[in-house]
Design a protein around this motif. Structure first.
Motif, PDB file in Angstrom:
ATOM      1  N   TRP A  51       0.644   5.690   0.778  1.00 40.02           N
ATOM      2  CA  TRP A  51      -0.062   6.933   1.131  1.00 40.02           C
ATOM      3  C   TRP A  51       0.965   8.062   1.238  1.00 40.02           C
ATOM      4  CZ3 TRP A  51      -0.128   9.222   6.374  1.00 40.02           C
ATOM      5  CH2 TRP A  51      -0.905  10.398   6.417  1.00 40.02           C
ATOM      6  N   TRP A 106      -7.396  10.322   6.222  1.00 37.86           N
ATOM      7  CA  TRP A 106      -7.958   8.985   6.497  1.00 37.86           C
ATOM      8  C   TRP A 106      -8.558   8.404   5.219  1.00 37.86           C
ATOM      9  CZ3 TRP A 106      -7.411   5.145   9.573  1.00 37.86           C
ATOM     10  CH2 TRP A 106      -8.439   4.245   9.858  1.00 37.86           C
ATOM     11  N   CYS A 107      -9.253   9.250   4.413  1.00 37.83           N
ATOM     12  CA  CYS A 107      -9.816   8.793   3.129  1.00 37.83           C
ATOM     13  C   CYS A 107      -8.714   8.417   2.148  1.00 37.83           C
ATOM     14  CB  CYS A 107     -10.688   9.883   2.506  1.00 37.83           C
ATOM     15  SG  CYS A 107     -12.334   9.869   3.152  1.00 37.83           S
ATOM     16  N   GLU A 108      -7.631   9.174   2.150  1.00 37.44           N
ATOM     17  CA  GLU A 108      -6.510   8.842   1.254  1.00 37.44           C
ATOM     18  C   GLU A 108      -5.914   7.481   1.614  1.00 37.44           C
ATOM     19  OE1 GLU A 108      -5.121  13.496   0.696  1.00 37.44           O
ATOM     20  OE2 GLU A 108      -3.661  12.009   1.371  1.00 37.44           O
ATOM     21  N   ARG A 153      -4.302  -2.187  -2.975  1.00 39.84           N
ATOM     22  CA  ARG A 153      -4.132  -1.721  -4.347  1.00 39.84           C
ATOM     23  C   ARG A 153      -4.291  -2.782  -5.414  1.00 39.84           C
ATOM     24  NH1 ARG A 153       1.289  -0.805  -4.642  1.00 39.84           N
ATOM     25  NH2 ARG A 153       0.958  -0.186  -6.783  1.00 39.84           N
ATOM     26  N   GLU A 208      -7.563   5.062   2.961  1.00 36.61           N
ATOM     27  CA  GLU A 208      -8.576   4.108   2.476  1.00 36.61           C
ATOM     28  C   GLU A 208      -8.357   3.803   0.989  1.00 36.61           C
ATOM     29  OE1 GLU A 208     -12.654   4.874   3.956  1.00 36.61           O
ATOM     30  OE2 GLU A 208     -13.180   4.958   1.843  1.00 36.61           O
ATOM     31  N   ASP A 209      -7.987   4.821   0.223  1.00 39.52           N
ATOM     32  CA  ASP A 209      -7.730   4.638  -1.219  1.00 39.52           C
ATOM     33  C   ASP A 209      -6.484   3.793  -1.488  1.00 39.52           C
ATOM     34  OD1 ASP A 209      -9.848   6.241  -1.918  1.00 39.52           O
ATOM     35  OD2 ASP A 209      -8.626   8.049  -2.215  1.00 39.52           O
ATOM     36  N   GLY A 210      -5.482   3.910  -0.638  1.00 38.68           N
ATOM     37  CA  GLY A 210      -4.160   3.406  -1.010  1.00 38.68           C
ATOM     38  C   GLY A 210      -3.709   2.144  -0.322  1.00 38.68           C
ATOM     39  N   GLU A 221      -9.651  13.856   5.703  1.00 39.98           N
ATOM     40  CA  GLU A 221      -9.137  13.785   4.323  1.00 39.98           C
ATOM     41  C   GLU A 221      -7.985  12.777   4.223  1.00 39.98           C
ATOM     42  OE1 GLU A 221      -7.139  17.274   3.099  1.00 39.98           O
ATOM     43  OE2 GLU A 221      -7.260  16.815   0.964  1.00 39.98           O
ATOM     44  N   GLY A 269       0.831  -1.194   0.000  1.00 37.99           N
ATOM     45  CA  GLY A 269       0.000   0.000   0.000  1.00 37.99           C
ATOM     46  C   GLY A 269       0.873   1.254   0.000  1.00 37.99           C
TER      47      GLY A 269
END
Ligand code: FES
Length: 585
Positions: A167, A195-197, A204, A199-201, A193, A165
Motif C-alpha cells: 500500500w 482504507w479502500c486502497e 495480491r 483492501e485492494d493491496g 479512501e 501486500g
C-alpha cells in the motif's frame, strides 16, 4: 530444492502389487470387484491404468470460498502428473474446504469435521496412499489429525504463502496490518479512501496468509513433523518452485505406497518436541498449541501445556517474522526458508527423527544455509533469547492459559488492574465504543463465553478491540483476557485459551467488574484477587448459558469437544484401538 525421493528399502522392502490395499477393491475374481472395475472403466480407464499400480488419493480442500486455496484445482493436476510419472493412479477427492475468511461462526467449529472427513475418506476408498492439500489455518491440523487416525501413507502439500501486500509502497502483512490500520481508522487517523486502497493491496495472489500466522505456523510444523518434502512449507504459492514441489510430492506418495510408509513409521514423541521447538523459534501462532495437542492426541502422544512453556523458555526466537517481528514469508523463503532455520537450530532439535521421504530431519536440512541473517537470525544473535509464548497458571486458569508475550507490550507483562467484564461478544460489540464506558488504560478487558462450547467453536476473538475512546487517546495495547483463541496474525497483551472455559463454570465465569486481576508473565501466573469464600458464593449463584445447538453437527460438537488444553478434539476421536478396514462384500 534437491531431489528427495528416498531409498525406503533401508526401512522396509517394496510390497507386491497384489498386497496393495486397492487390490481388495479391484483385484478379485468376484462380483464386487467386477462392479469396481466396470465403474473405473466408466471413468475412461483401462485395466492397465490400475493393474499393478498403487491408487493415490488427492484430498483437495479447494473451493471458491477458500481464497487461500484458489490455486488448488491447477495444483491438483500437477500432483496428478507426479503420480502418473511415478507409475501410480491418481484419484482426486474433494473434502471440506474450511476457508478461514468466510466460514462462520468460526472455522474452528469445523476443524474436527474435516478431520473426520479426511479419516473416513481415506478409509472408505480404494487408496494405497494420499496427497493431502491444505494450508489455510484449520486445514493443516485437520488433515493431519485424520491421516494419523487412519494411518495410511500420506504426503502433505502446503498451499504456500501469498505474496507480500503493498500500500503506497509500504509492505502489508495479512491480518496484522488489518488490525493495525483498523485501529488507526477508528482513531480517526486514516481516510476511507486509504482504507479502500489497503483492501485492494493486502491480498495480491493465491496462497495463505503470509505473516507467521496460524497457516504459516502449521505448515512449518507439518514439515517439521515430517509430513512434507523439505522446504515445501516456505515456498510462495505463486512461485514455480511450488509446482515442482507438488509434482515431487505426487511421486513421493507413490513411493510411500509401495513401501507402506505410514505416519506411525516416523511420528514419535520427539517429532512433536521438534514441532514445539520450531513453533517457538519462528514466533509461531498460539493456535499451534491447541492444534499440536490435538494432532499428537491422534497418535496417542499426550502433550501437556507445561511442555510448551518448558520448551519456550529454552528456545531462542530466530525468525524475525510478523506479527512478532518485521518480515514476511516471502523474505523467509529467500532467506533459506524452514530448512535453513532448522539447520541453524543445531542441537535444539532431534535431528534423527524420520520423515515422509524416509530420511531423517537432519539429513533433509544438513546443507541448508541462511542467506539473510536479518530474517533468519543465527543462534548467536536471536530476536529473543527465549520463545514467544508462555503458559500461565493461577486461580483464574486452573487448567492453563497462554499468552504470546513476544507480540505484547513489555510494559504490560506485569500488570494489576480492575476487570471490565463483557458477558459475551455481542455484549462487547454493543458497549465497547460507548463514550461512558468505565475504562482506563489500566483496566483489564475480560470476555466470557468465547470458548469451545460457549462461543461456540472458540473463535479468534481473543484480541479484543480496544475501546474507541482509548484509541483516540493514543492507547494501542491493554491487558485482555478470554477463553477464546486469537488469530496467529494478531498481537497485543492478550491472555487466551483460559481453561476451563466460562461456559463450563470455570473461574472466568465468576469475574465481575472491578475485581483486581494480576498478570505476571515472568512468573507465569494469572490471579483473580478475590477470596475463595467469595468465589464459592458466586459459583453457587452461577448458572450455565443455554447451549447453542439442539441438533445436527453443532450438537455433536457441543457434546464432545474437549477444552483448549486438551486440543479441542472430540473425545471419541482420540487415539484408541484400531478401526477395522471396511469389509468388501
Ligand atoms: Fe487462509 Fe489466513 S485466511 S490462512
Amino acid at each position: 530444492m534437491t531431489e528427495h525421493l528416498s531409498p525406503f528399502s533401508q526401512h522396509r522392502p517394496k510390497r507386491s502389487a497384489d498386497s496393495l490395499r486397492s487390490a481388495r477393491w479391484f483385484g478379485r475374481d468376484e462380483l464386487r470387484s467386477f462392479g469396481h472395475r466396470s465403474r473405473a472403466k466408466q471413468l475412461g480407464l483401462d485395466r492397465d491404468d490400475w493393474e499393478g499400480k498403487p491408487v493415490i488419493g488427492i484430498l483437495n480442500t479447494w473451493s471458491d470460498l477458500n481464497t487461500c486455496h484458489m490455486h488448488f484445482r491447477v495444483l491438483a493436476e500437477q500432483i496428478k502428473r507426479g503420480i502418473l510419472k511415478a507409475g501410480g493412479l491418481p484419484m482426486e477427492i474433494p473434502v471440506m474446504s474450511v476457508g478461514e475468511s468466510f466460514t462462520k461462526p468460526t472455522s474452528m467449529l469445523y476443524r474436527n469435521f474435516l478431520a473426520m472427513e479426511t479419516e473416513e475418506s481415506l478409509r472408505s476408498n480404494p487408496l494405497d496412499a494420499a496427497v493431502l492439500m491444505g494450508g489455510c489455518d484449520k486445514t493443516t491440523p485437520a488433515l493431519l489429525m485424520g491421516a494419523l487416525s487412519m494411518n495410511l501413507p500420506v504426503v502433505y502439500v502446503p498451499a504456500g504463502p501469498m505474496l507480500k501486500g503493498n500500500w503506497r509502497g509500504e509492505t502489508l502483512g495479512s491480518g496484522s496490518d488489518v488490525w493495525k490500520y483498523w485501529d488507526e481508522k477508528r482513531a480517526g487517523n486514516l481516510s476511507d479512501e486509504a482504507w479502500c486502497e489497503i483492501e485492494d493491496g493486502i491480498a495480491r495472489s493465491p496462497g495463505h496468509c503470509m505473516t507467521m500466522g496460524t497457516a504459516s505456523t502449521m505448515t512449518a510444523l507439518a514439515e517439521t513433523l515430517g509430513f512434507s518434502l523439505p522446504g515445501a512449507s516456505s515456498i510462495p504459492a505463486s512461485d514455480s518452485a511450488h509446482i515442482r514441489m507438488a509434482v515431487r510430492s505426487g511421486k513421493l506418495a507413490v513411493d510411500c505406497a509401495w513401501h507402506d510408509w505410514k505416519p506411525s513409521d516416523f511420528i514419535t514423541r520427539e517429532s512433536f518436541e521438534n514441532a514445539i521447538t520450531v513453533d517457538m523459534a519462528i514466533g509461531g501462532s498460539t493456535n499451534a498449541i491447541v492444534h499440536l495437542i490435538a494432532v499428537a492426541g491422534r497418535a496417542g502422544l499426550p502433550l501437556p501445556l507445561d511442555d510448551f512453556d518448558a520448551i519456550s523458555r529454552k528456545t531462542p526466537h530466530l525468525a524475525d517474522l510478523r506479527p512478532a517481528g518485521k518480515y514476511l514469508m516471502e523474505d523467509f523463503y529467500f532467506a533459506g526458508g524452514l530448512p535453513a532455520l532448522l539447520n541453524a537450530m543445531g542441537d535444539l532439535l532431534h535431528r534423527d527423527c524420520l520423515t515422509v521421504n524416509g530420511r531423517t530431519l537432519g539429513e533433509n536440512f544438513k546443507d541448508a544455509a541462511i542467506h539473510n541473517e536479518k530474517v533468519i537470525r543465527p543462534r548467536a544473535n536471536p530476536v529473543a533469547e527465549s520463545g514467544g509464548t508462555a503458559v500461565l497458571r493461577g486461580n483464574l486458569c486452573p487448567d492453563g492459559a497462554v499468552i504470546k508475550h513476544a507480540a505484547a507490550d513489555p510494559e504490560l507483562l506485569t500488570h494489576t488492574g480492575p476487570a471490565l467484564v463483557f458477558e459475551d461478544y455481542p455484549d462487547l460489540k454493543a458497549r465497547l465504543d460507548d463514550p461512558d464506558l468505565p475504562v482506563t488504560p489500566d483496566s483489564i478487558l475480560v470476555l466470557k463465553n468465547a470458548g469451545p462450547k460457549g462461543a461456540p467453536g472458540m473463535p479468534e476473538w481473543g484480541m479484543l478491540p480496544l475501546p474507541k475512546k482509548l484509541l483516540e487517546a493514543g492507547v494501542r495495547d491493554m491487558v485482555r483476557l478470554s477463553d477464546a483463541r486469537m488469530s496467529g496474525t494478531s498481537y497485543g497483551t492478550c491472555v487466551l485459551h483460559i481453561a476451563p472455559e466460562s461456559a463450563l463454570g470455570g473461574p472466568l465465569a465468576l469475574v465481575r467488574d472491578g475485581d483486581r486481576i494480576t498478570l505476571d508473565v515472568p512468573n507465569r501466573t494469572l490471579t483473580l484477587e478475590v477470596s475463595d469464600d467469595e468465589l464459592a458464593a458466586r459459583r453457587a449463584a452461577w448458572s450455565p448459558p443455554a447451549p447453542h445447538y439442539a441438533r445436527g453437527y453443532g450438537k455433536l460438537y457441543l457434546d464432545h469437544v474437549t477444552q483448549a488444553h486438551e486440543g479441542c478434539d472430540f473425545d471419541f476421536l482420540h487415539h484408541g484401538p484400531p478401526t477395522p478396514e471396511p469389509a468388501i462384500f
